[in-house]
Write a protein that holds these residues in place. Structure first.
Motif, PDB file in Angstrom:
ATOM      1  N   THR A 255       0.839  -1.195   0.000  1.00  0.00           N
ATOM      2  CA  THR A 255       0.000   0.000   0.000  1.00  0.00           C
ATOM      3  C   THR A 255       0.875   1.246   0.000  1.00  0.00           C
ATOM      4  O   THR A 255       0.679   2.158  -0.809  1.00  0.00           O
ATOM      5  CB  THR A 255      -0.955   0.005   1.214  1.00  0.00           C
ATOM      6  OG1 THR A 255      -1.731  -1.204   1.193  1.00  0.00           O
ATOM      7  CG2 THR A 255      -1.889   1.196   1.178  1.00  0.00           C
TER       8      THR A 255
ATOM      9  N   THR B  57      -4.504   4.188  -1.695  1.00  0.00           N
ATOM     10  CA  THR B  57      -5.205   4.578  -0.479  1.00  0.00           C
ATOM     11  C   THR B  57      -6.322   3.579  -0.224  1.00  0.00           C
ATOM     12  O   THR B  57      -7.228   3.440  -1.048  1.00  0.00           O
ATOM     13  CB  THR B  57      -5.807   5.993  -0.630  1.00  0.00           C
ATOM     14  OG1 THR B  57      -4.762   6.893  -1.011  1.00  0.00           O
ATOM     15  CG2 THR B  57      -6.455   6.448   0.665  1.00  0.00           C
TER      16      THR B  57
ATOM     17  N   GLU C 226      -8.980   3.809  -3.242  1.00  0.00           N
ATOM     18  CA  GLU C 226      -9.604   5.024  -3.761  1.00  0.00           C
ATOM     19  C   GLU C 226      -9.269   5.254  -5.226  1.00  0.00           C
ATOM     20  O   GLU C 226     -10.043   5.859  -5.951  1.00  0.00           O
ATOM     21  CB  GLU C 226      -9.161   6.244  -2.941  1.00  0.00           C
ATOM     22  CG  GLU C 226      -9.785   6.311  -1.574  1.00  0.00           C
ATOM     23  CD  GLU C 226      -9.378   7.555  -0.798  1.00  0.00           C
ATOM     24  OE1 GLU C 226      -8.749   8.472  -1.376  1.00  0.00           O
ATOM     25  OE2 GLU C 226      -9.684   7.594   0.410  1.00  0.00           O
TER      26      GLU C 226
END
Length: 179
Positions: free
Chosen positions: A100, A106, A119
């Motif tokens: 990540t 995100t 996102e």
């Protein structure tokens, strides 16, 4: 992200999965891992919208898939930045790096935190496991597939049939916002 009915999907998943690829993410909002996949499919089985996903047991994501009821299939698009993320998540292990953080994605929890998308995804499918089975050398009706994709190294994929419980589109999709 905007939730839509699964019946509203108009994707050509032949093209999307094989050419764009996808992130398979398993785990919950507190702990998850994702990997890149370019094999799988979408269809209709047991009167449900389903996907089928293949994961090798050597992959770190496999542990998360085995220990959780939900997973997501996230589609980032075809931009060069999306390809960088897919390449990172397909070549590095979450055992060794924080994918990540390294990818700039995100996390975005779905299904009350039971699964995670990102996102930056243009499309995300939340999925609940229905069935799983290991591919087996003796089950190949065309032995050349076994020889080509597995050979002597083994590592046979486990196939998961998952119900698509929800679909989300990103009306403000921009993979270029990645670090």
């Amino acid at each position: 992200m905007k939730k839509i009915e699964v019946s509203e999907l108009t994707e050509n998943f032949f093209e999307t999965i094989s050419k764009e690829w996808m992130l398979v993410c398993a785990g919950d909002a507190n702990r998850y891992n994702m990997m890149t996949a370019s094999w799988g499919g979408i269809g209709w089985l047991w009167n449900k919208p389903v996907a089928f996903v293949f994961i090798r047991p050597e992959r770190y994501t496999f542990e998360f898939t085995e220990n959780n009821d939900f997973m997501t299939l996230s589609f980032l698009g075809k931009s060069p930045k999306a390809r960088e993320v897919y390449n990172l998540c397909g070549s590095k292990s979450g055992r060794d790096i924080d994918k990540t953080l390294e990818s700039g994605l995100t996390p975005y929890p779905l299904e009350d935190g039971k699964c995670v998308t990102f996102e930056q995804a243009r499309l995300a499918l939340a999925c609940r496991k229905l069935y799983a089975d290991n591919l087996a050398p003796e089950a190949f009706l065309d032995p050349s597939l076994n020889e080509r994709w597995y050979g002597k190294q083994g590592g046979y994929h486990k196939m998961y049939i998952v119900e698509i419980t929800g679909a989300w589109i990103n009306v403000h999709h921009s993979i270029n916002g990645l670090k």
